[in-house]
Design a protein around this motif. Sequence first.
Motif, short mmCIF file in Angstrom:
data_model
loop_
_atom_site.label_atom_id
_atom_site.label_comp_id
_atom_site.label_asym_id
_atom_site.label_seq_id
_atom_site.Cartn_x
_atom_site.Cartn_y
_atom_site.Cartn_z
N HIS A 162 0.84 -1.19 0.00
CA HIS A 162 0.00 0.00 0.00
C HIS A 162 0.88 1.25 0.00
O HIS A 162 0.67 2.17 -0.79
CB HIS A 162 -0.92 -0.03 1.22
N GLY A 163 1.87 1.27 0.87
CA GLY A 163 2.78 2.41 0.93
C GLY A 163 3.55 2.62 -0.35
O GLY A 163 3.71 3.76 -0.83
N ASP A 164 4.02 1.55 -0.93
CA ASP A 164 4.78 1.63 -2.18
C ASP A 164 3.93 2.23 -3.29
O ASP A 164 4.39 3.10 -4.05
CB ASP A 164 5.25 0.22 -2.57
N ILE A 165 2.68 1.82 -3.38
CA ILE A 165 1.79 2.33 -4.44
C ILE A 165 1.47 3.80 -4.20
O ILE A 165 1.47 4.61 -5.14
CB ILE A 165 0.51 1.49 -4.52
N ILE A 166 1.21 4.18 -2.95
CA ILE A 166 0.90 5.59 -2.64
C ILE A 166 2.11 6.47 -2.97
O ILE A 166 1.96 7.57 -3.54
CB ILE A 166 0.46 5.77 -1.18
N MET A 167 3.31 6.01 -2.66
CA MET A 167 4.50 6.80 -2.98
C MET A 167 4.72 6.86 -4.50
O MET A 167 5.14 7.90 -5.02
CB MET A 167 5.73 6.25 -2.26
N ASN A 168 4.42 5.78 -5.20
CA ASN A 168 4.51 5.80 -6.66
C ASN A 168 3.49 6.78 -7.23
O ASN A 168 3.79 7.53 -8.17
CB ASN A 168 4.27 4.38 -7.21
N LEU A 169 2.31 6.82 -6.64
CA LEU A 169 1.27 7.78 -7.04
C LEU A 169 1.76 9.21 -6.82
O LEU A 169 1.60 10.08 -7.68
CB LEU A 169 0.00 7.50 -6.24
N SER A 170 2.40 9.45 -5.69
CA SER A 170 2.95 10.78 -5.40
C SER A 170 4.01 11.18 -6.42
O SER A 170 4.01 12.32 -6.92
CB SER A 170 3.57 10.83 -4.00
N ASN A 171 4.90 10.26 -6.73
CA ASN A 171 5.94 10.53 -7.74
C ASN A 171 5.32 10.83 -9.10
O ASN A 171 5.77 11.73 -9.81
CB ASN A 171 6.90 9.35 -7.86
N ASN A 172 4.30 10.06 -9.45
CA ASN A 172 3.63 10.27 -10.74
C ASN A 172 2.98 11.66 -10.77
O ASN A 172 3.00 12.34 -11.80
CB ASN A 172 2.58 9.17 -10.98
N GLU A 173 2.41 12.09 -9.65
CA GLU A 173 1.77 13.40 -9.59
C GLU A 173 2.78 14.54 -9.73
O GLU A 173 2.45 15.60 -10.26
CB GLU A 173 0.97 13.52 -8.29
N ILE A 174 4.00 14.28 -9.32
CA ILE A 174 5.06 15.28 -9.54
C ILE A 174 5.29 15.46 -11.05
O ILE A 174 5.40 16.58 -11.54
CB ILE A 174 6.36 14.88 -8.82
N PHE A 175 5.32 14.34 -11.79
CA PHE A 175 5.48 14.43 -13.24
C PHE A 175 4.32 15.18 -13.89
O PHE A 175 4.47 15.78 -14.95
CB PHE A 175 5.61 13.04 -13.87
N LEU A 176 3.15 15.11 -13.25
CA LEU A 176 1.97 15.81 -13.77
C LEU A 176 1.89 17.26 -13.28
O LEU A 176 0.91 17.95 -13.56
CB LEU A 176 0.69 15.06 -13.35
N ASN A 177 2.90 17.68 -12.54
CA ASN A 177 2.93 19.02 -11.93
C ASN A 177 1.75 19.24 -10.97
O ASN A 177 1.31 20.36 -10.77
CB ASN A 177 2.95 20.12 -13.00
N ASP A 178 1.28 18.16 -10.39
CA ASP A 178 0.19 18.21 -9.40
C ASP A 178 0.83 18.07 -8.02
O ASP A 178 0.68 17.07 -7.34
CB ASP A 178 -0.82 17.10 -9.67
N TYR A 179 1.56 19.12 -7.63
CA TYR A 179 2.35 19.08 -6.41
C TYR A 179 1.48 18.97 -5.16
O TYR A 179 1.86 18.33 -4.18
CB TYR A 179 3.27 20.29 -6.33
#
Length: 195
Positions: A162-179
Amino acid sequence: VQSEILYLRGMTEELESFHNKIISKAKEYEVYDSLIEALQAKQRFIGFRYGSKKAEKIGEQIFNFEESRKFAQRSRLLFTKIGSKINQSESPSEYYDELKEAVSILSQDFNKSKSATVGYYYYYLNTEKLQLENQFEQAEIVLNELVSLLIKSPAIYTRARHGDIIMNLSNNEIFLNDYKSAIANSVYEIGRAHV
């Protein structure tokens, strides 16, 4: 073994209930070896007690779960193979074609089996592929599907995943400029990790 003891002692009502409990939990957690063994034991019991037609229905279930077991085993193998390549590679170009092929296979296997185990590996590797292709919006959709699958399936849920996926989601949002979302997910995960 318990099944055989109950049968030999003539405790047939308890035996059927015992099989059904094992089958139910094994399905829930996708423990295919135990599930298939319990179904085979139930098939023997049902066949002797109620006849071959009911035993054949259980035989169909056994066949389907044997297929699901094969898909789950293949998904783990593909994930390990691609994960090893990713960890040992200097560039995504070294593993991209194999990743793309693995995602295609896992997509088909997941559609056939509906196995949460297969789905986990499919969504995870598909996210990797989409991020390599700079398709971050699509990766966001896949990650959210993965979170949903993980939360509703005890067969694959762990706090670490669960933690790994949430952190991957956070990283992906950085690429989307959704800080804002990236920070919110990171803070959520930090708070969840300390519980």
